[in-house]
Design a protein around this motif. Sequence first.
Motif, PDB file in Angstrom:
ATOM      1  N   ASP A   1       2.222  15.656 -23.445  1.00 30.94           N
ATOM      2  CA  ASP A   1       1.991  14.622 -24.323  1.00 30.94           C
ATOM      3  C   ASP A   1       0.551  14.089 -23.662  1.00 30.94           C
ATOM      4  OD1 ASP A   1       1.599  12.825 -26.368  1.00 30.94           O
ATOM      5  OD2 ASP A   1       2.665  11.359 -25.283  1.00 30.94           O
ATOM      6  N   GLU A   2      -0.656  13.943 -24.606  1.00 26.93           N
ATOM      7  CA  GLU A   2      -1.571  13.116 -24.180  1.00 26.93           C
ATOM      8  C   GLU A   2      -1.743  11.839 -25.075  1.00 26.93           C
ATOM      9  OE1 GLU A   2      -4.658  14.733 -22.298  1.00 26.93           O
ATOM     10  OE2 GLU A   2      -3.529  16.381 -21.708  1.00 26.93           O
ATOM     11  N   GLU A   3      -1.989  10.896 -24.366  1.00 31.35           N
ATOM     12  CA  GLU A   3      -1.705   9.737 -25.213  1.00 31.35           C
ATOM     13  C   GLU A   3      -3.223   8.851 -25.018  1.00 31.35           C
ATOM     14  OE1 GLU A   3       2.085   7.250 -26.691  1.00 31.35           O
ATOM     15  OE2 GLU A   3       1.862   7.139 -24.739  1.00 31.35           O
ATOM     16  N   PHE A   4      -3.530   8.015 -25.951  1.00 29.65           N
ATOM     17  CA  PHE A   4      -4.632   6.906 -25.710  1.00 29.65           C
ATOM     18  C   PHE A   4      -3.608   5.650 -25.927  1.00 29.65           C
ATOM     19  CE2 PHE A   4      -8.009   9.978 -27.772  1.00 29.65           C
ATOM     20  CZ  PHE A   4      -8.394  10.466 -26.501  1.00 29.65           C
ATOM     21  N   TYR A   5      -4.391   4.607 -25.117  1.00 33.89           N
ATOM     22  CA  TYR A   5      -4.071   3.264 -25.463  1.00 33.89           C
ATOM     23  C   TYR A   5      -5.397   2.686 -26.023  1.00 33.89           C
ATOM     24  CZ  TYR A   5       0.926   3.108 -23.858  1.00 33.89           C
ATOM     25  OH  TYR A   5       2.159   3.284 -23.820  1.00 33.89           O
ATOM     26  N   TYR A   6      -5.142   1.778 -26.812  1.00 38.42           N
ATOM     27  CA  TYR A   6      -6.293   0.903 -27.178  1.00 38.42           C
ATOM     28  C   TYR A   6      -5.943  -0.357 -27.396  1.00 38.42           C
ATOM     29  CZ  TYR A   6      -9.638   4.579 -28.796  1.00 38.42           C
ATOM     30  OH  TYR A   6     -10.273   5.579 -28.915  1.00 38.42           O
ATOM     31  N   ALA A   7      -6.860  -1.328 -27.071  1.00 34.26           N
ATOM     32  CA  ALA A   7      -6.396  -2.787 -27.265  1.00 34.26           C
ATOM     33  C   ALA A   7      -7.487  -3.608 -27.816  1.00 34.26           C
ATOM     34  CB  ALA A   7      -5.826  -3.409 -25.901  1.00 34.26           C
ATOM     35  N   ILE A   8      -7.280  -4.943 -28.044  1.00 33.80           N
ATOM     36  CA  ILE A   8      -8.136  -6.060 -28.572  1.00 33.80           C
ATOM     37  C   ILE A   8      -7.518  -7.414 -28.196  1.00 33.80           C
ATOM     38  CG2 ILE A   8      -7.344  -6.215 -31.096  1.00 33.80           C
ATOM     39  CD1 ILE A   8     -10.418  -6.386 -31.809  1.00 33.80           C
ATOM     40  N   LEU A   9      -8.630  -8.117 -27.829  1.00 35.82           N
ATOM     41  CA  LEU A   9      -8.036  -9.549 -27.352  1.00 35.82           C
ATOM     42  C   LEU A   9      -8.271 -10.348 -28.516  1.00 35.82           C
ATOM     43  CD1 LEU A   9      -9.922  -9.694 -23.883  1.00 35.82           C
ATOM     44  CD2 LEU A   9      -7.455  -9.232 -24.416  1.00 35.82           C
TER      45      LEU A   9
ATOM     46  N   ASN B   1      -4.436  12.771 -32.266  1.00 39.97           N
ATOM     47  CA  ASN B   1      -4.365  12.164 -33.771  1.00 39.97           C
ATOM     48  C   ASN B   1      -5.715  11.518 -34.011  1.00 39.97           C
ATOM     49  OD1 ASN B   1      -3.729  10.661 -35.972  1.00 39.97           O
ATOM     50  ND2 ASN B   1      -1.680  10.133 -35.246  1.00 39.97           N
ATOM     51  N   ALA B   2      -6.828  12.204 -34.045  1.00 43.58           N
ATOM     52  CA  ALA B   2      -8.153  11.526 -34.340  1.00 43.58           C
ATOM     53  C   ALA B   2      -8.234  10.493 -35.324  1.00 43.58           C
ATOM     54  CB  ALA B   2      -9.052  12.602 -34.583  1.00 43.58           C
ATOM     55  N   ALA B   3      -7.455  10.765 -36.374  1.00 44.52           N
ATOM     56  CA  ALA B   3      -7.383   9.825 -37.586  1.00 44.52           C
ATOM     57  C   ALA B   3      -6.984   8.300 -37.075  1.00 44.52           C
ATOM     58  CB  ALA B   3      -6.629  10.132 -38.869  1.00 44.52           C
ATOM     59  N   SER B   4      -5.915   8.184 -36.361  1.00 39.43           N
ATOM     60  CA  SER B   4      -5.251   7.162 -35.902  1.00 39.43           C
ATOM     61  C   SER B   4      -6.426   6.209 -34.681  1.00 39.43           C
ATOM     62  CB  SER B   4      -3.864   7.452 -35.188  1.00 39.43           C
ATOM     63  OG  SER B   4      -3.172   6.169 -34.969  1.00 39.43           O
ATOM     64  N   TRP B   5      -6.976   7.063 -33.823  1.00 41.72           N
ATOM     65  CA  TRP B   5      -7.774   6.413 -32.741  1.00 41.72           C
ATOM     66  C   TRP B   5      -9.042   6.109 -33.346  1.00 41.72           C
ATOM     67  CZ3 TRP B   5     -12.279   9.015 -31.458  1.00 41.72           C
ATOM     68  CH2 TRP B   5     -12.241  10.296 -31.393  1.00 41.72           C
ATOM     69  N   ARG B   6      -9.602   6.749 -34.286  1.00 41.21           N
ATOM     70  CA  ARG B   6     -10.662   6.308 -34.995  1.00 41.21           C
ATOM     71  C   ARG B   6     -10.344   5.011 -35.858  1.00 41.21           C
ATOM     72  NH1 ARG B   6     -12.112  12.227 -36.610  1.00 41.21           N
ATOM     73  NH2 ARG B   6     -13.318  12.868 -34.970  1.00 41.21           N
ATOM     74  N   LEU B   7      -9.183   4.888 -36.423  1.00 42.21           N
ATOM     75  CA  LEU B   7      -8.881   3.591 -37.023  1.00 42.21           C
ATOM     76  C   LEU B   7      -8.897   2.443 -35.931  1.00 42.21           C
ATOM     77  CD1 LEU B   7      -7.716   1.509 -39.154  1.00 42.21           C
ATOM     78  CD2 LEU B   7      -5.436   2.626 -38.757  1.00 42.21           C
ATOM     79  N   MET B   8      -8.519   2.864 -34.756  1.00 38.36           N
ATOM     80  CA  MET B   8      -8.560   1.577 -33.782  1.00 38.36           C
ATOM     81  C   MET B   8      -9.859   1.128 -33.471  1.00 38.36           C
ATOM     82  SD  MET B   8      -5.336   3.270 -31.260  1.00 38.36           S
ATOM     83  CE  MET B   8      -4.128   4.168 -32.044  1.00 38.36           C
ATOM     84  N   GLU B   9     -10.779   2.445 -33.365  1.00 40.16           N
ATOM     85  CA  GLU B   9     -12.189   2.044 -32.874  1.00 40.16           C
ATOM     86  C   GLU B   9     -12.696   1.244 -34.216  1.00 40.16           C
ATOM     87  OE1 GLU B   9     -13.653   5.882 -31.758  1.00 40.16           O
ATOM     88  OE2 GLU B   9     -12.939   5.619 -29.883  1.00 40.16           O
ATOM     89  N   ARG B  10     -12.500   1.580 -35.736  1.00 40.01           N
ATOM     90  CA  ARG B  10     -12.816   0.874 -36.591  1.00 40.01           C
ATOM     91  C   ARG B  10     -12.218  -0.751 -36.456  1.00 40.01           C
ATOM     92  NH1 ARG B  10     -11.845   5.423 -39.299  1.00 40.01           N
ATOM     93  NH2 ARG B  10      -9.863   4.426 -40.217  1.00 40.01           N
ATOM     94  N   LEU B  11     -11.311  -1.016 -36.045  1.00 43.28           N
ATOM     95  CA  LEU B  11     -10.630  -2.211 -35.820  1.00 43.28           C
ATOM     96  C   LEU B  11     -11.449  -3.053 -34.548  1.00 43.28           C
ATOM     97  CD1 LEU B  11      -6.848  -1.697 -36.471  1.00 43.28           C
ATOM     98  CD2 LEU B  11      -8.368  -2.745 -38.054  1.00 43.28           C
ATOM     99  N   GLY B  12     -12.359  -2.512 -33.971  1.00 45.45           N
ATOM    100  CA  GLY B  12     -12.814  -3.090 -32.843  1.00 45.45           C
ATOM    101  C   GLY B  12     -12.178  -2.808 -31.578  1.00 45.45           C
ATOM    102  N   MET B  13     -10.892  -2.315 -31.456  1.00 43.75           N
ATOM    103  CA  MET B  13     -10.070  -1.860 -30.385  1.00 43.75           C
ATOM    104  C   MET B  13     -11.194  -1.174 -29.064  1.00 43.75           C
ATOM    105  SD  MET B  13      -6.677  -1.663 -32.179  1.00 43.75           S
ATOM    106  CE  MET B  13      -5.189  -2.278 -30.862  1.00 43.75           C
ATOM    107  N   ARG B  14     -10.801  -1.299 -28.087  1.00 45.62           N
ATOM    108  CA  ARG B  14     -11.288  -0.524 -27.057  1.00 45.62           C
ATOM    109  C   ARG B  14     -10.219   0.587 -26.608  1.00 45.62           C
ATOM    110  NH1 ARG B  14     -10.989  -4.849 -25.516  1.00 45.62           N
ATOM    111  NH2 ARG B  14      -9.526  -5.391 -24.143  1.00 45.62           N
ATOM    112  N   ARG B  15     -10.843   1.795 -26.130  1.00 43.20           N
ATOM    113  CA  ARG B  15      -9.727   2.442 -25.338  1.00 43.20           C
ATOM    114  C   ARG B  15      -9.614   2.153 -23.910  1.00 43.20           C
ATOM    115  NH1 ARG B  15     -11.336   8.943 -25.828  1.00 43.20           N
ATOM    116  NH2 ARG B  15     -10.988   8.238 -28.052  1.00 43.20           N
ATOM    117  N   GLU B  16      -8.380   1.917 -23.667  1.00 42.45           N
ATOM    118  CA  GLU B  16      -8.046   1.284 -22.377  1.00 42.45           C
ATOM    119  C   GLU B  16      -7.487   2.455 -21.233  1.00 42.45           C
ATOM    120  OE1 GLU B  16      -7.674  -3.502 -23.032  1.00 42.45           O
ATOM    121  OE2 GLU B  16      -5.902  -2.346 -22.759  1.00 42.45           O
ATOM    122  N   ALA B  17      -6.829   3.391 -21.734  1.00 39.31           N
ATOM    123  CA  ALA B  17      -6.205   4.486 -21.050  1.00 39.31           C
ATOM    124  C   ALA B  17      -6.318   5.662 -21.699  1.00 39.31           C
ATOM    125  CB  ALA B  17      -4.921   4.147 -20.590  1.00 39.31           C
TER     126      ALA B  17
END
Length: 193
Positions: free
Chosen positions: A171-179, A142-158
């Motif tokens: 299933d292949e899943e990305f986890y993103y986060a921001i502090l 789901n490239a649209a979703s993980w690109r949105l996370m990156e636009r928000l400044g979130m980093r891929r953690e897993a």
Amino acid sequence: MAVFPHYPLLTARLRLRPFTRGDVDAVYAYRGREDVARYLFDPPLSRNECAMAIQQRINQVALEAEGDRLILAVDVGATGQLAGEVSLIWRSEEARQGEMGWIFHPDFQGKGFASEAAAALLNIAFDQADLHRVFARCDAANAASWRLMERLGMRREAHFREHGLFKGAWDEEFYYAILRREWMAQRHSILPQ
């Protein structure tokens, strides 16, 4: 922490608000689609299932205890059309953690609406809820979703590879986060003026 936002939440182009019974057809217009359900846990929903989901969401407008969900309809301010929804789940009181997500009708994708709505939700998470960390996850395809996370400044953690069966396939899943401190340092460069 108890968070009771004042509704509607207004951004430059959007209005985030609680769901109402009158939203059934607009929600069914996207939650009933196979292309939208592809990356969701649910299959495409029937109109009756959408009505039941909205009935639950009507009361999901505050964060009072761990596990609570804030799920808001996203209207385009200029037209009043319901474009999608955003959610914030209070995952841990002790660790001050939350999870966010979004679902948008394809007609409203690629216009920056999801970024704008998600940024407003991050403001609630870090300003009003005083969370320390917010994460989001999506299917790796789901490239649209993980690109949105990156636009928000979130980093891929897993990147979890073949970690579970999802709709009959591995299933292949990305986890993103921001502090909180990361969001506070950059939010003005992300939010539309």
